[in-house]
Motif scaffolding. Structure first.
Motif, PDB file in Angstrom:
ATOM      1  N   LEU A 132      -4.010  -2.704   0.749  1.00 15.89           N
ATOM      2  CA  LEU A 132      -5.060  -2.274   1.672  1.00 15.89           C
ATOM      3  C   LEU A 132      -5.900  -3.464   2.135  1.00 15.89           C
ATOM      4  O   LEU A 132      -6.204  -3.592   3.323  1.00 15.89           O
ATOM      5  CB  LEU A 132      -5.943  -1.208   1.028  1.00 15.89           C
ATOM      6  CG  LEU A 132      -7.072  -0.670   1.905  1.00 15.89           C
ATOM      7  CD1 LEU A 132      -6.525  -0.021   3.172  1.00 15.89           C
ATOM      8  CD2 LEU A 132      -7.931   0.303   1.117  1.00 15.89           C
ATOM      9  N   ILE A 135      -6.408   6.182   8.398  1.00 16.69           N
ATOM     10  CA  ILE A 135      -6.779   5.127   7.451  1.00 16.69           C
ATOM     11  C   ILE A 135      -8.136   5.434   6.830  1.00 16.69           C
ATOM     12  O   ILE A 135      -8.292   5.364   5.602  1.00 16.69           O
ATOM     13  CB  ILE A 135      -6.772   3.750   8.137  1.00 16.69           C
ATOM     14  CG1 ILE A 135      -5.342   3.369   8.523  1.00 16.69           C
ATOM     15  CG2 ILE A 135      -7.404   2.686   7.236  1.00 16.69           C
ATOM     16  CD1 ILE A 135      -5.248   2.183   9.465  1.00 16.69           C
ATOM     17  N   TRP A 178      -1.350   8.480   4.447  1.00 16.53           N
ATOM     18  CA  TRP A 178      -0.829   7.116   4.471  1.00 16.53           C
ATOM     19  C   TRP A 178       0.483   7.028   5.234  1.00 16.53           C
ATOM     20  O   TRP A 178       0.724   6.058   5.965  1.00 16.53           O
ATOM     21  CB  TRP A 178      -0.700   6.555   3.062  1.00 16.53           C
ATOM     22  CG  TRP A 178      -2.036   6.343   2.423  1.00 16.53           C
ATOM     23  CD1 TRP A 178      -2.492   6.917   1.265  1.00 16.53           C
ATOM     24  CD2 TRP A 178      -3.108   5.517   2.887  1.00 16.53           C
ATOM     25  NE1 TRP A 178      -3.773   6.497   1.005  1.00 16.53           N
ATOM     26  CE2 TRP A 178      -4.175   5.635   1.981  1.00 16.53           C
ATOM     27  CE3 TRP A 178      -3.270   4.691   3.995  1.00 16.53           C
ATOM     28  CZ2 TRP A 178      -5.386   4.958   2.144  1.00 16.53           C
ATOM     29  CZ3 TRP A 178      -4.473   4.014   4.160  1.00 16.53           C
ATOM     30  CH2 TRP A 178      -5.518   4.148   3.246  1.00 16.53           C
ATOM     31  N   VAL A 219      -8.763   6.230   2.871  1.00 16.75           N
ATOM     32  CA  VAL A 219      -9.665   5.454   2.012  1.00 16.75           C
ATOM     33  C   VAL A 219     -10.710   6.366   1.379  1.00 16.75           C
ATOM     34  O   VAL A 219     -10.970   6.288   0.168  1.00 16.75           O
ATOM     35  CB  VAL A 219     -10.324   4.306   2.810  1.00 16.75           C
ATOM     36  CG1 VAL A 219     -11.448   3.658   2.019  1.00 16.75           C
ATOM     37  CG2 VAL A 219      -9.280   3.265   3.197  1.00 16.75           C
ATOM     38  N   ALA A 256      -1.780  -1.071  -4.620  1.00 16.17           N
ATOM     39  CA  ALA A 256      -2.244  -0.367  -3.419  1.00 16.17           C
ATOM     40  C   ALA A 256      -3.514  -1.015  -2.881  1.00 16.17           C
ATOM     41  O   ALA A 256      -3.653  -1.205  -1.667  1.00 16.17           O
ATOM     42  CB  ALA A 256      -2.485   1.112  -3.740  1.00 16.17           C
ATOM     43  N   LEU A 280       0.826  -1.208   0.000  1.00 18.45           N
ATOM     44  CA  LEU A 280       0.000   0.000   0.000  1.00 18.45           C
ATOM     45  C   LEU A 280       0.857   1.254   0.000  1.00 18.45           C
ATOM     46  O   LEU A 280       0.706   2.127  -0.857  1.00 18.45           O
ATOM     47  CB  LEU A 280      -0.941   0.014   1.206  1.00 18.45           C
ATOM     48  CG  LEU A 280      -1.736   1.316   1.382  1.00 18.45           C
ATOM     49  CD1 LEU A 280      -2.734   1.490   0.251  1.00 18.45           C
ATOM     50  CD2 LEU A 280      -2.419   1.360   2.720  1.00 18.45           C
ATOM     51  N   SER A 328      -3.247  12.575   0.473  1.00 17.86           N
ATOM     52  CA  SER A 328      -3.083  11.124   0.462  1.00 17.86           C
ATOM     53  C   SER A 328      -1.697  10.736   0.958  1.00 17.86           C
ATOM     54  O   SER A 328      -1.548   9.855   1.810  1.00 17.86           O
ATOM     55  CB  SER A 328      -3.311  10.585  -0.953  1.00 17.86           C
ATOM     56  OG  SER A 328      -2.978   9.224  -1.032  1.00 17.86           O
ATOM     57  N   LEU A 351      -6.251  -4.622   5.958  1.00 20.67           N
ATOM     58  CA  LEU A 351      -7.533  -4.672   6.666  1.00 20.67           C
ATOM     59  C   LEU A 351      -7.771  -6.043   7.293  1.00 20.67           C
ATOM     60  O   LEU A 351      -8.199  -6.144   8.446  1.00 20.67           O
ATOM     61  CB  LEU A 351      -8.676  -4.299   5.716  1.00 20.67           C
ATOM     62  CG  LEU A 351      -8.693  -2.846   5.238  1.00 20.67           C
ATOM     63  CD1 LEU A 351      -9.785  -2.638   4.205  1.00 20.67           C
ATOM     64  CD2 LEU A 351      -8.849  -1.883   6.402  1.00 20.67           C
TER      65      LEU A 351
END
Length: 141
Positions: free
Chosen positions: A57, A88, A128, A92, A53, A22, A124, A61
């Motif tokens: 992710l 996070i 991240w 998203v 990415a 990611l 972004s 998760l």
């Protein structure tokens, strides 16, 4: 997770793999969106990096849920956990909004990159990296 000597370390390693996928893909994609490496066509860069990415992710998760289940109480008491989750969630939402707003315009990105889209790419990048840093610091708080 708690009864196996190997489950927690294995899931933790998978979590790191997800993070690398990611964060590596998002850093490269966001930097490209911000103007680094303009000789590489934006649509091709996006087509290459976005699936990486997304895979990262999904791994994060899944493994994150398992890691949380193993240590929920201490994590919920950790002052860095909620900010990490917020980064996070915002990352998203930002990625989905970016895809919805700008995906169809990537071919023209090099000639006229919209300021608002570049601001989203910068956000972004920050979100991240912040999520990754906060996640790593969880072990030390």
């Amino acid at each position: 997770m708690r009864t196996s000597a190997f489950a927690y370390p294995a899931v933790n390693l998978l979590h790191v793999l997800g993070l690398v996928l990611l964060l590596g893909a998002m850093l490269l994609l966001d930097l490209r969106l911000l103007g680094v490496g303009r000789r590489l066509p934006m649509p091709e860069v996006s087509a290459l990096l976005t699936p990486l990415a997304a895979a990262g992710l999904l791994i994060l998760l899944g493994t994150g849920a398992l890691l949380f289940a193993a240590d929920a109480a201490p994590l919920l008491r950790n002052p860095l956990f909620i900010p990490k989750m917020a980064c996070i969630a915002l990352g998203v939402v930002n990625a989905i909004a970016f895809r919805f707003l700008w995906a169809g315009r990537l071919a023209r990105w090099d000639s006229t990159p919209p300021l608002r889209a570049r601001l989203q790419a910068g956000a972004s990048l920050l979100l991240w990296v912040a999520a990754a840093c906060l996640g790593r610091l969880l072990a030390y708080m």
